[in-house]
Design a protein around this motif. Structure first.
Motif, PDB file in Angstrom:
ATOM      1  N   GLN A   1     -27.815  18.501  -3.065  1.00 26.28           N
ATOM      2  CA  GLN A   1     -27.373  17.792  -1.832  1.00 26.28           C
ATOM      3  C   GLN A   1     -27.860  16.448  -1.815  1.00 26.28           C
ATOM      4  N   ILE A   2     -28.963  16.065  -1.946  1.00 30.73           N
ATOM      5  CA  ILE A   2     -29.528  14.629  -1.905  1.00 30.73           C
ATOM      6  C   ILE A   2     -28.845  13.655  -3.306  1.00 30.73           C
TER       7      ILE A   2
ATOM      8  N   ALA B   1     -26.453  10.443  -2.965  1.00 31.27           N
ATOM      9  CA  ALA B   1     -26.859   9.294  -3.661  1.00 31.27           C
ATOM     10  C   ALA B   1     -25.807   8.920  -4.518  1.00 31.27           C
ATOM     11  N   ASN B   2     -25.079   9.983  -5.440  1.00 34.97           N
ATOM     12  CA  ASN B   2     -23.979   9.694  -5.886  1.00 34.97           C
ATOM     13  C   ASN B   2     -22.713   9.025  -5.337  1.00 34.97           C
ATOM     14  N   VAL B   3     -22.410   9.669  -4.118  1.00 32.65           N
ATOM     15  CA  VAL B   3     -21.539   9.262  -3.295  1.00 32.65           C
ATOM     16  C   VAL B   3     -21.689   7.723  -2.514  1.00 32.65           C
TER      17      VAL B   3
ATOM     18  N   VAL C   1     -30.138   5.494  -2.450  1.00 33.11           N
ATOM     19  CA  VAL C   1     -31.248   6.686  -2.476  1.00 33.11           C
ATOM     20  C   VAL C   1     -32.065   6.071  -1.194  1.00 33.11           C
ATOM     21  N   TYR C   2     -32.247   7.098  -0.054  1.00 32.59           N
ATOM     22  CA  TYR C   2     -32.961   6.896   1.139  1.00 32.59           C
ATOM     23  C   TYR C   2     -34.490   7.350   0.960  1.00 32.59           C
TER      24      TYR C   2
ATOM     25  N   GLU D   1     -38.381  14.173   1.280  1.00 30.39           N
ATOM     26  CA  GLU D   1     -38.041  15.555   1.337  1.00 30.39           C
ATOM     27  C   GLU D   1     -38.293  16.132  -0.019  1.00 30.39           C
ATOM     28  N   ILE D   2     -37.784  15.271  -1.211  1.00 31.92           N
ATOM     29  CA  ILE D   2     -38.016  15.982  -2.288  1.00 31.92           C
ATOM     30  C   ILE D   2     -39.626  16.211  -2.557  1.00 31.92           C
TER      31      ILE D   2
END
Length: 114
Positions: free
Chosen positions: A72-73, A77-79, A83-84, A90-91
């Protein structure tokens, strides 16, 4: 063959045809040259491992949840082409959640070797 002269006792074990077939298959895959030597090695050096299937299922569910969250992350990021920092944190947290039980499992498996 000095060792074989010391072996004066006989051990008899009853097995089903299916069990004997499984033993012979394991013996063939072992690369050992004697079934007696194979059986002795399994008795003295083999391990009986109890695996808690619920713990393995829990670990699998955790890994799947982590993979879904990371996907989901990555999708976000792709959309957004961004990158936050929160996503990276979280990762890292998700990785830590998986790392601890994997290291515990690794430690238990390593203990079997000794």
């Amino acid at each position: 063959m000095k060792d074989e002269k010391k072996r004066t006792l006989y051990l008899k074990v009853r097995v089903s045809p299916e069990e004997m077939a499984a033993i012979k298959k394991k013996f063939e895959n072992s690369g050992m040259s004697s079934l007696s030597g194979f059986v002795r090695a399994m008795v003295f050096e083999g391990y009986i491992v109890h695996i808690d299937e619920n713990e393995l299922k829990r670990l699998t569910v955790l890994a799947n949840n982590i993979a879904n969250n990371i996907n989901q992350i990555a999708h976000r990021a792709n959309v957004t082409n961004k990158v936050y920092k929160e996503d990276i944190e979280e990762i890292k947290e998700l990785g830590d959640k998986l790392w601890r039980p994997l290291m515990f499992l690794h430690t238990k498996v390593a203990q079997l070797k000794h």
